[in-house]
Design a protein around this motif. Structure first.
Motif, PDB file in Angstrom:
ATOM      1  N   GLY A  72       0.657  -1.123   0.015  1.00 58.64           N
ATOM      2  CA  GLY A  72       0.070  -0.089   0.103  1.00 58.64           C
ATOM      3  C   GLY A  72       0.802   1.329  -0.151  1.00 58.64           C
ATOM      4  O   GLY A  72       0.215   2.297  -0.209  1.00 58.64           O
ATOM      5  N   ILE A  73       2.191   1.311  -0.097  1.00 60.61           N
ATOM      6  CA  ILE A  73       2.894   2.356  -0.082  1.00 60.61           C
ATOM      7  C   ILE A  73       3.724   2.424  -1.339  1.00 60.61           C
ATOM      8  O   ILE A  73       4.505   1.631  -1.523  1.00 60.61           O
ATOM      9  CB  ILE A  73       4.069   2.485   1.275  1.00 60.61           C
ATOM     10  N   GLU A  74       3.554   3.346  -2.070  1.00 64.12           N
ATOM     11  CA  GLU A  74       4.103   3.648  -3.559  1.00 64.12           C
ATOM     12  C   GLU A  74       4.586   4.961  -3.633  1.00 64.12           C
ATOM     13  O   GLU A  74       3.743   5.870  -3.246  1.00 64.12           O
ATOM     14  CB  GLU A  74       2.931   2.940  -4.564  1.00 64.12           C
ATOM     15  N   VAL A  75       5.699   4.878  -4.166  1.00 65.58           N
ATOM     16  CA  VAL A  75       6.218   6.485  -4.521  1.00 65.58           C
ATOM     17  C   VAL A  75       6.765   6.190  -5.843  1.00 65.58           C
ATOM     18  O   VAL A  75       6.966   5.455  -6.590  1.00 65.58           O
ATOM     19  CB  VAL A  75       7.633   6.713  -3.598  1.00 65.58           C
ATOM     20  N   ARG A  76       6.619   7.486  -6.566  1.00 68.10           N
ATOM     21  CA  ARG A  76       7.112   7.717  -7.840  1.00 68.10           C
ATOM     22  C   ARG A  76       8.677   8.282  -7.730  1.00 68.10           C
ATOM     23  O   ARG A  76       8.851   9.407  -7.039  1.00 68.10           O
ATOM     24  CB  ARG A  76       6.321   8.759  -8.603  1.00 68.10           C
ATOM     25  N   MET A  77       9.563   7.737  -8.649  1.00 68.65           N
ATOM     26  CA  MET A  77      10.874   8.440  -8.667  1.00 68.65           C
ATOM     27  C   MET A  77      11.457   8.501  -9.838  1.00 68.65           C
ATOM     28  O   MET A  77      10.767   7.688 -10.628  1.00 68.65           O
ATOM     29  CB  MET A  77      11.706   7.480  -7.547  1.00 68.65           C
ATOM     30  N   GLN A  78      12.667   8.933 -10.013  1.00 69.79           N
ATOM     31  CA  GLN A  78      13.504   9.206 -11.100  1.00 69.79           C
ATOM     32  C   GLN A  78      14.141   7.929 -11.411  1.00 69.79           C
ATOM     33  O   GLN A  78      14.433   7.423 -10.538  1.00 69.79           O
ATOM     34  CB  GLN A  78      14.417  10.323 -11.333  1.00 69.79           C
ATOM     35  N   LYS A  79      14.128   7.561 -12.608  1.00 66.06           N
ATOM     36  CA  LYS A  79      14.781   6.154 -12.944  1.00 66.06           C
ATOM     37  C   LYS A  79      16.275   6.331 -12.615  1.00 66.06           C
ATOM     38  O   LYS A  79      17.013   5.254 -12.471  1.00 66.06           O
ATOM     39  CB  LYS A  79      14.488   5.841 -14.358  1.00 66.06           C
ATOM     40  N   SER A  80      16.783   7.599 -12.881  1.00 67.79           N
ATOM     41  CA  SER A  80      18.312   7.704 -12.617  1.00 67.79           C
ATOM     42  C   SER A  80      18.764   7.561 -11.273  1.00 67.79           C
ATOM     43  O   SER A  80      19.872   7.453 -10.827  1.00 67.79           O
ATOM     44  CB  SER A  80      18.736   9.123 -13.005  1.00 67.79           C
ATOM     45  N   ALA A  81      17.558   7.342 -10.221  1.00 69.92           N
ATOM     46  CA  ALA A  81      17.939   7.495  -8.933  1.00 69.92           C
ATOM     47  C   ALA A  81      18.151   6.167  -8.390  1.00 69.92           C
ATOM     48  O   ALA A  81      18.336   5.635  -7.391  1.00 69.92           O
ATOM     49  CB  ALA A  81      17.114   8.012  -8.033  1.00 69.92           C
ATOM     50  N   VAL A  82      17.985   4.953  -9.524  1.00 72.07           N
ATOM     51  CA  VAL A  82      18.404   3.636  -9.114  1.00 72.07           C
ATOM     52  C   VAL A  82      19.658   3.439  -8.988  1.00 72.07           C
ATOM     53  O   VAL A  82      20.577   3.570  -9.705  1.00 72.07           O
ATOM     54  CB  VAL A  82      17.744   2.691 -10.102  1.00 72.07           C
ATOM     55  N   ALA A  83      20.082   2.736  -7.944  1.00 67.05           N
ATOM     56  CA  ALA A  83      21.517   2.557  -7.644  1.00 67.05           C
ATOM     57  C   ALA A  83      21.902   1.079  -8.054  1.00 67.05           C
ATOM     58  O   ALA A  83      23.009   0.754  -8.482  1.00 67.05           O
ATOM     59  CB  ALA A  83      22.006   2.490  -6.097  1.00 67.05           C
ATOM     60  N   GLN A  84      21.022   0.184  -7.665  1.00 64.05           N
ATOM     61  CA  GLN A  84      21.242  -1.350  -7.895  1.00 64.05           C
ATOM     62  C   GLN A  84      19.788  -2.149  -8.093  1.00 64.05           C
ATOM     63  O   GLN A  84      19.047  -1.916  -7.459  1.00 64.05           O
ATOM     64  CB  GLN A  84      22.194  -1.833  -6.662  1.00 64.05           C
ATOM     65  N   VAL A  85      19.934  -3.045  -9.073  1.00 66.88           N
ATOM     66  CA  VAL A  85      18.865  -3.997  -9.040  1.00 66.88           C
ATOM     67  C   VAL A  85      19.238  -5.341  -8.207  1.00 66.88           C
ATOM     68  O   VAL A  85      20.152  -5.919  -8.503  1.00 66.88           O
ATOM     69  CB  VAL A  85      18.616  -4.481 -10.444  1.00 66.88           C
ATOM     70  N   LEU A  86      18.369  -5.567  -7.565  1.00 70.85           N
ATOM     71  CA  LEU A  86      18.659  -6.618  -6.382  1.00 70.85           C
ATOM     72  C   LEU A  86      18.225  -7.883  -7.127  1.00 70.85           C
ATOM     73  O   LEU A  86      17.185  -8.019  -7.793  1.00 70.85           O
ATOM     74  CB  LEU A  86      17.649  -6.521  -4.937  1.00 70.85           C
ATOM     75  N   PRO A  87      18.588  -9.039  -6.570  1.00 68.69           N
ATOM     76  CA  PRO A  87      18.127 -10.578  -6.825  1.00 68.69           C
ATOM     77  C   PRO A  87      16.842 -10.543  -6.521  1.00 68.69           C
ATOM     78  O   PRO A  87      16.350 -10.040  -5.673  1.00 68.69           O
ATOM     79  CB  PRO A  87      19.205 -11.523  -6.328  1.00 68.69           C
ATOM     80  N   LYS A  88      16.171 -11.463  -7.416  1.00 66.85           N
ATOM     81  CA  LYS A  88      14.662 -11.797  -6.865  1.00 66.85           C
ATOM     82  C   LYS A  88      14.563 -12.330  -5.477  1.00 66.85           C
ATOM     83  O   LYS A  88      15.311 -13.139  -5.190  1.00 66.85           O
ATOM     84  CB  LYS A  88      13.893 -12.767  -7.955  1.00 66.85           C
TER      85      LYS A  88
END
Length: 126
Positions: free
Chosen positions: A85-101
């Protein structure tokens, strides 16, 4: 005063350095390129590829330290679900790392177990 400095020595100067005078500045530029510029360009290219490959359902870590699951991806923005229930909108450039599933679920379970252990230890007094 002429007896201190001979006229012949005062008149002569060292010949122009030529190519040997350029070796040091060129070497500095090459060293800066390989130690500073090239690695930074490589990291920027990897980050750009990471952001371009971002898709719905990926679990990510942001530069702000938030961990969440991507629910929607646009051109420059993405929606991130931090918890139920907690969703935020962010810039894609703020992604630091994609974590494993499953990393998000595992870290939440670990944090809850740690919190239970701390609350159990803190409640006892002698």
């Amino acid at each position: 005063m002429d007896f201190f400095i001979s006229d012949a020595l005062a008149q002569s100067g060292e010949p122009a350095a030529g190519i040997t005078g350029l070796i040091f500045p060129i070497a500095l530029i090459v060293i800066f390129y390989f130690l500073l510029i090239r690695p930074q360009q490589k990291r920027a290219k990897e980050h750009k590829k990471l952001v371009a490959n971002l898709s719905k359902g990926d679990e990510i870590l942001t530069t702000g330290g938030f961990v969440g699951r991507v629910t929607d991806v646009g051109d420059t923005y993405a929606s991130l679900e931090l918890a139920d229930g907690i969703e935020v909108r962010m810039q894609k450039s703020a992604v630091a790392q994609v974590l494993p599933k499953g990393a998000m679920k595992g870290s939440l379970e670990k944090a809850e177990a740690t919190a239970k252990d701390e609350s159990g230890k803190g409640g006892k007094s002698k």
